[in-house]
Design a protein around this motif. Structure first.
Motif, PDB file in Angstrom:
ATOM      1  N   TYR B  31       0.835  -1.198   0.000  1.00  0.00           N
ATOM      2  CA  TYR B  31       0.000   0.000   0.000  1.00  0.00           C
ATOM      3  C   TYR B  31       0.868   1.245   0.000  1.00  0.00           C
ATOM      4  O   TYR B  31       1.763   1.393   0.839  1.00  0.00           O
ATOM      5  N   TYR B  35      -0.119  12.312  -0.221  1.00  0.00           N
ATOM      6  CA  TYR B  35      -0.922  13.318   0.448  1.00  0.00           C
ATOM      7  C   TYR B  35      -0.318  14.694   0.173  1.00  0.00           C
ATOM      8  O   TYR B  35       0.877  14.832  -0.055  1.00  0.00           O
ATOM      9  N   LEU B  43      -3.927  16.628   6.371  1.00  0.00           N
ATOM     10  CA  LEU B  43      -3.415  15.859   5.232  1.00  0.00           C
ATOM     11  C   LEU B  43      -4.580  15.446   4.352  1.00  0.00           C
ATOM     12  O   LEU B  43      -5.576  14.925   4.844  1.00  0.00           O
ATOM     13  N   LEU B  45      -5.638  13.181   0.901  1.00  0.00           N
ATOM     14  CA  LEU B  45      -5.178  12.108   0.035  1.00  0.00           C
ATOM     15  C   LEU B  45      -5.357  12.493  -1.429  1.00  0.00           C
ATOM     16  O   LEU B  45      -6.442  12.894  -1.855  1.00  0.00           O
ATOM     17  N   TYR B  48      -3.749   6.836  -4.352  1.00  0.00           N
ATOM     18  CA  TYR B  48      -3.171   5.734  -3.602  1.00  0.00           C
ATOM     19  C   TYR B  48      -3.105   4.484  -4.482  1.00  0.00           C
ATOM     20  O   TYR B  48      -3.705   4.434  -5.558  1.00  0.00           O
ATOM     21  N   VAL B  50      -2.860   0.025  -4.081  1.00  0.00           N
ATOM     22  CA  VAL B  50      -2.893  -1.143  -3.193  1.00  0.00           C
ATOM     23  C   VAL B  50      -1.963  -2.249  -3.697  1.00  0.00           C
ATOM     24  O   VAL B  50      -1.952  -3.354  -3.132  1.00  0.00           O
ATOM     25  N   PHE B  90       3.561  14.547   0.885  1.00  0.00           N
ATOM     26  CA  PHE B  90       4.069  13.388   1.607  1.00  0.00           C
ATOM     27  C   PHE B  90       3.660  12.115   0.888  1.00  0.00           C
ATOM     28  O   PHE B  90       2.504  11.949   0.494  1.00  0.00           O
ATOM     29  N   PRO B  97      -3.676  -0.305   5.153  1.00  0.00           N
ATOM     30  CA  PRO B  97      -3.971   1.132   4.981  1.00  0.00           C
ATOM     31  C   PRO B  97      -3.896   1.953   6.257  1.00  0.00           C
ATOM     32  O   PRO B  97      -3.965   3.173   6.202  1.00  0.00           O
ATOM     33  N   ASP B  98      -3.759   1.308   7.406  1.00  0.00           N
ATOM     34  CA  ASP B  98      -3.859   2.047   8.665  1.00  0.00           C
ATOM     35  C   ASP B  98      -2.523   2.631   9.129  1.00  0.00           C
ATOM     36  O   ASP B  98      -2.356   3.832   9.192  1.00  0.00           O
ATOM     37  N   THR B  99      -1.576   1.786   9.445  1.00  0.00           N
ATOM     38  CA  THR B  99      -0.337   2.248  10.079  1.00  0.00           C
ATOM     39  C   THR B  99       0.683   2.623   9.021  1.00  0.00           C
ATOM     40  O   THR B  99       1.608   1.874   8.732  1.00  0.00           O
ATOM     41  N   GLN B 100       0.498   3.795   8.447  1.00  0.00           N
ATOM     42  CA  GLN B 100       1.325   4.214   7.319  1.00  0.00           C
ATOM     43  C   GLN B 100       2.635   4.843   7.787  1.00  0.00           C
ATOM     44  O   GLN B 100       2.677   5.565   8.780  1.00  0.00           O
ATOM     45  N   PHE B 102       5.450   7.499   6.732  1.00  0.00           N
ATOM     46  CA  PHE B 102       5.536   8.659   5.859  1.00  0.00           C
ATOM     47  C   PHE B 102       6.985   8.976   5.502  1.00  0.00           C
ATOM     48  O   PHE B 102       7.894   8.805   6.319  1.00  0.00           O
ATOM     49  N   GLY B 103       7.167   9.449   4.276  1.00  0.00           N
ATOM     50  CA  GLY B 103       8.456   9.975   3.864  1.00  0.00           C
ATOM     51  C   GLY B 103       8.664  11.373   4.423  1.00  0.00           C
ATOM     52  O   GLY B 103       7.761  11.939   5.044  1.00  0.00           O
TER      53      GLY B 103
END
Lengths: 111, 111
Positions: B31, B35, B43, B45, B48, B50, B90, B97-100, B102-103
């Motif tokens: 995933y 953003y 943020l 979206l 995205y 998958v 970002f 999809p939950d615990t993303q 981030f760069g």
């Protein structure tokens, strides 16, 4: 109309204080609620909540979800200057891959 | 592991120019998402994915294209830059999809 509402938008406290940040959301097939902390750059994951009434805890931070009243709170006890950040709440609805974020609460902890 | 990397860190464009924001992850996450973050807006979206070969629109997709030819890379293309696209971008990746994760973000200014 915002689907995820955080309050307050900003908050200034002194070191050692306890703070409570709020996140409310619309009903509609709720799947999960997440809290992220954003300091200078990228958000970092704090908690994920899916079940009502079960507290998640990590050190001085804790969070709980009330699915009946459609809100979550994030508590920070004995605040430190390093807790200064923007705290973001996000919700994922069932059947969706998307996270919907609130506008965030900017917390400033002063010595 | 480098985690999620984004290039460039900063970019200034003139209205009408096109460019690609690069995002790569080395965690074998299926995933990935893009953003944008604007002051007071949280943020939002953009697009995205998958998995490789699969992309979908988020909340604010207009003016942006994405592709996902490999698991690792998820570039974001601005077709014809507009001042309204001035923002911090970002990229995030996760196993779910939950615990993303981030760069570090790309700060884009369109003049």
């Amino acid at each position: 109309e915002d689907k995820v509402v955080q309050s307050p938008l900003s908050l200034v406290v002194h070191e050692g204080d306890t703070v409570t940040l709020n996140c409310s959301y619309e009903v509609t097939n709720f799947r999960s609620l997440l809290w992220y902390k954003q300091e200078k750059k990228a958000p970092t994951f704090l908690f994920m909540l899916t079940s009502s009434g079960i507290e998640k805890k990590s050190g001085r931070l804790s969070s709980i979800l009330d699915k009946k009243e459609l809100f979550s709170i994030l508590n920070i006890t004995a605040t430190q200057t390093g807790d200064s950040a923007i705290y973001l709440c996000a919700v994922r609805w069932a059947g969706s891959y998307q996270l919907t974020f609130g506008k965030g609460t900017k917390l400033s902890v002063i010595p | 592991n480098a985690g999620v990397t984004q290039t460039p860190k900063f970019q200034v464009l003139k209205t009408g120019q096109s460019m690609t924001l690069q995002c790569a992850q080395d965690m074998n996450h299926e995933y990935m998402s893009w953003y944008r973050q604007d002051p007071g807006m949280g943020l939002r979206l953009i697009h995205y994915s998958v998995g490789a070969g699969i992309t979908d629109q988020g909340e604010v997709p207009n003016g942006y294209n994405v592709s996902r030819s490999t698991t690792e890379d998820f570039p974001l293309r601005l077709l014809s830059a507009a001042p309204s696209q001035t923002s911090v971008y970002f990229c995030a990746s996760s196993l779910n999809p939950d615990t993303q994760y981030f760069g570090p973000g790309t700060r884009l200014t369109v003049l």
